[in-house]
Write a protein that holds these residues in place. Sequence first.
Motif, PDB file in Angstrom:
ATOM      1  N   LEU A 121     -27.463 -52.855 -12.397  1.00  0.00           N
ATOM      2  CA  LEU A 121     -27.604 -51.413 -12.189  1.00  0.00           C
ATOM      3  C   LEU A 121     -28.959 -50.926 -12.689  1.00  0.00           C
ATOM      4  N   LEU A 122     -29.412 -51.496 -13.782  1.00  0.00           N
ATOM      5  CA  LEU A 122     -30.741 -51.138 -14.297  1.00  0.00           C
ATOM      6  C   LEU A 122     -31.839 -51.606 -13.349  1.00  0.00           C
ATOM      7  N   GLN A 123     -31.694 -52.811 -12.835  1.00  0.00           N
ATOM      8  CA  GLN A 123     -32.722 -53.372 -11.956  1.00  0.00           C
ATOM      9  C   GLN A 123     -32.709 -52.714 -10.580  1.00  0.00           C
ATOM     10  N   GLY A 124     -31.506 -52.377 -10.092  1.00  0.00           N
ATOM     11  CA  GLY A 124     -31.392 -51.811  -8.752  1.00  0.00           C
ATOM     12  C   GLY A 124     -31.637 -50.323  -8.699  1.00  0.00           C
ATOM     13  N   ARG A 125     -31.746 -49.683  -9.814  1.00  0.00           N
ATOM     14  CA  ARG A 125     -32.016 -48.257  -9.930  1.00  0.00           C
ATOM     15  C   ARG A 125     -30.930 -47.415  -9.257  1.00  0.00           C
ATOM     16  N   VAL A 126     -30.133 -46.772 -10.085  1.00  0.00           N
ATOM     17  CA  VAL A 126     -29.148 -45.802  -9.627  1.00  0.00           C
ATOM     18  C   VAL A 126     -29.347 -44.545 -10.462  1.00  0.00           C
ATOM     19  N   ASP A 127     -28.825 -43.429  -9.974  1.00  0.00           N
ATOM     20  CA  ASP A 127     -28.970 -42.164 -10.700  1.00  0.00           C
ATOM     21  C   ASP A 127     -27.835 -41.923 -11.678  1.00  0.00           C
ATOM     22  N   GLY A 128     -26.797 -42.732 -11.607  1.00  0.00           N
ATOM     23  CA  GLY A 128     -25.672 -42.579 -12.514  1.00  0.00           C
ATOM     24  C   GLY A 128     -24.674 -43.695 -12.305  1.00  0.00           C
ATOM     25  N   VAL A 129     -23.772 -43.879 -13.279  1.00  0.00           N
ATOM     26  CA  VAL A 129     -22.785 -44.963 -13.233  1.00  0.00           C
ATOM     27  C   VAL A 129     -21.412 -44.408 -13.591  1.00  0.00           C
ATOM     28  N   ILE A 130     -20.427 -44.784 -12.787  1.00  0.00           N
ATOM     29  CA  ILE A 130     -19.022 -44.522 -13.091  1.00  0.00           C
ATOM     30  C   ILE A 130     -18.355 -45.873 -13.229  1.00  0.00           C
ATOM     31  N   GLY A 131     -17.659 -46.107 -14.337  1.00  0.00           N
ATOM     32  CA  GLY A 131     -17.160 -47.459 -14.535  1.00  0.00           C
ATOM     33  C   GLY A 131     -15.851 -47.559 -15.284  1.00  0.00           C
ATOM     34  N   ASP A 140     -23.085 -51.166 -25.691  1.00  0.00           N
ATOM     35  CA  ASP A 140     -23.555 -51.941 -24.539  1.00  0.00           C
ATOM     36  C   ASP A 140     -24.101 -51.043 -23.434  1.00  0.00           C
ATOM     37  N   LEU A 141     -23.506 -49.855 -23.294  1.00  0.00           N
ATOM     38  CA  LEU A 141     -23.911 -48.930 -22.231  1.00  0.00           C
ATOM     39  C   LEU A 141     -25.125 -48.096 -22.616  1.00  0.00           C
ATOM     40  N   ALA A 142     -25.514 -48.143 -23.894  1.00  0.00           N
ATOM     41  CA  ALA A 142     -26.627 -47.317 -24.361  1.00  0.00           C
ATOM     42  C   ALA A 142     -27.925 -47.618 -23.621  1.00  0.00           C
ATOM     43  N   VAL A 143     -28.099 -48.856 -23.146  1.00  0.00           N
ATOM     44  CA  VAL A 143     -29.331 -49.209 -22.442  1.00  0.00           C
ATOM     45  C   VAL A 143     -29.470 -48.385 -21.160  1.00  0.00           C
ATOM     46  N   LEU A 144     -28.354 -48.076 -20.502  1.00  0.00           N
ATOM     47  CA  LEU A 144     -28.406 -47.216 -19.320  1.00  0.00           C
ATOM     48  C   LEU A 144     -28.796 -45.799 -19.712  1.00  0.00           C
ATOM     49  N   LEU A 145     -28.177 -45.299 -20.767  1.00  0.00           N
ATOM     50  CA  LEU A 145     -28.460 -43.934 -21.220  1.00  0.00           C
ATOM     51  C   LEU A 145     -29.911 -43.789 -21.663  1.00  0.00           C
ATOM     52  N   GLU A 146     -30.456 -44.847 -22.282  1.00  0.00           N
ATOM     53  CA  GLU A 146     -31.860 -44.811 -22.712  1.00  0.00           C
ATOM     54  C   GLU A 146     -32.809 -44.713 -21.532  1.00  0.00           C
ATOM     55  N   HIS A 147     -32.376 -45.197 -20.373  1.00  0.00           N
ATOM     56  CA  HIS A 147     -33.184 -45.097 -19.156  1.00  0.00           C
ATOM     57  C   HIS A 147     -32.785 -43.865 -18.327  1.00  0.00           C
ATOM     58  N   HIS A 148     -32.118 -42.926 -19.001  1.00  0.00           N
ATOM     59  CA  HIS A 148     -31.732 -41.648 -18.381  1.00  0.00           C
ATOM     60  C   HIS A 148     -30.799 -41.839 -17.187  1.00  0.00           C
ATOM     61  N   VAL A 149     -29.928 -42.852 -17.311  1.00  0.00           N
ATOM     62  CA  VAL A 149     -28.883 -43.072 -16.309  1.00  0.00           C
ATOM     63  C   VAL A 149     -27.559 -42.658 -16.948  1.00  0.00           C
ATOM     64  N   PRO A 150     -27.001 -41.510 -16.592  1.00  0.00           N
ATOM     65  CA  PRO A 150     -25.751 -41.064 -17.209  1.00  0.00           C
ATOM     66  C   PRO A 150     -24.579 -41.957 -16.826  1.00  0.00           C
ATOM     67  N   LEU A 313     -18.126 -34.893 -13.265  1.00  0.00           N
ATOM     68  CA  LEU A 313     -18.776 -34.947 -14.582  1.00  0.00           C
ATOM     69  C   LEU A 313     -20.150 -35.608 -14.474  1.00  0.00           C
ATOM     70  N   LEU A 314     -20.229 -36.665 -13.652  1.00  0.00           N
ATOM     71  CA  LEU A 314     -21.500 -37.372 -13.504  1.00  0.00           C
ATOM     72  C   LEU A 314     -22.563 -36.468 -12.902  1.00  0.00           C
ATOM     73  N   PHE A 315     -22.217 -35.706 -11.864  1.00  0.00           N
ATOM     74  CA  PHE A 315     -23.219 -34.850 -11.227  1.00  0.00           C
ATOM     75  C   PHE A 315     -23.616 -33.679 -12.117  1.00  0.00           C
TER      76      PHE A 315
END
Length: 341
Positions: A121-131, A140-150, A313-315
């Motif tokens: 998900l980090l490499q493919g670039r998305v604007d947000g993640v639902i999981g 573990d998910l903090a790396v996404l948040l650090e890249h401004h991916v909610p 919530l994501l949007f």
Amino acid sequence: MSEQVPRRRVTQADVARAAGVSQAMVSYVLNGNKSVSVPEETRQRILDAMQALGYVPNRAARTLRTSRTFTVGCVIPDIANPFYPAFVRGVQDVTDQHGYDVVMYNTDGLAARETKAIRSLLQGRVDGVIGVFFHCNARDLAVLLEHHVPVVRLEAMAKRTGELPLDNIYVDNIAAAREAVAYLIQRGRRRIAMLTNEPGPGHPRVLGYRSTLSMHGLTTPEQYVQIDEFTLEGGARAMQRLLEIEPRPDAVFAANDLMAIGAIMACKARGLRVPEDIAVMGFDDIMTDRIVSPALTTVSQFQSNLGRKAAELLFERIEGKAPSGGRNVEMPFEIVVRESA
């Protein structure tokens, strides 16, 4: 034979001319811009013009212009479990309204695959993640948040929230399991067993099962809790083991519907009647519950609503409308009475 001239790409300007509106109005509709009010008749005229002309939005140009990918990643543990396609459908209902696509990752509930999904998900670039993560936690998910991916998670219970913009939606699985077991007790069942799996929601559902038995002064053999996979085969195997125990259970509460249906199959194979000889209750309310015989009594989580709420919530995060810290949102459940219990 003459060569065919390639067809010119249809542009927003072409759509605007055909619909009799400005190009800016076409852009508002394409981008789902909520700050501009577009009359429904105008919006439909633009959509009709797009379809008539065969207009295809230029995703690359749109990404460069807005710094967004217009893609949401959805991580689920088992695409074969009917609960999750219904959940993703709810997600897609909302992403469609915002002009977004959904990319899905299946993890099989394995820690290594969850980690790989986060990396992809980090490499493919998305604007947000639902999981739905059985193993990866907030750290573990903090790396996404650090890249401004909610990130919005579907959880089995409320989680501690902090400064990280990590949102959780959940059904109170302990309370739902309590109500399910209490229902079986009200129906006169006393030897109530349980089928479950260890990761994910299985643990809180076992807690609810045990606390309800204790509350009603019921004791059961330790072997009455059987652990196997959250699948038809897992439910059938676990049920076969239960049927070897004396005294035999007179009811079974399964931690998901696939296990419950597998349990019904195992009972039938042994010549037992459901619910006369043994009642079976599930958890999830997947579509097949209505067509299995007997139809399955279960706990509904309204999975499409879960998906829609997660996407909403994501949007709010993507559009900068959410509070800075994380949020917990509790969602409803309901006992659905059918024929199996």
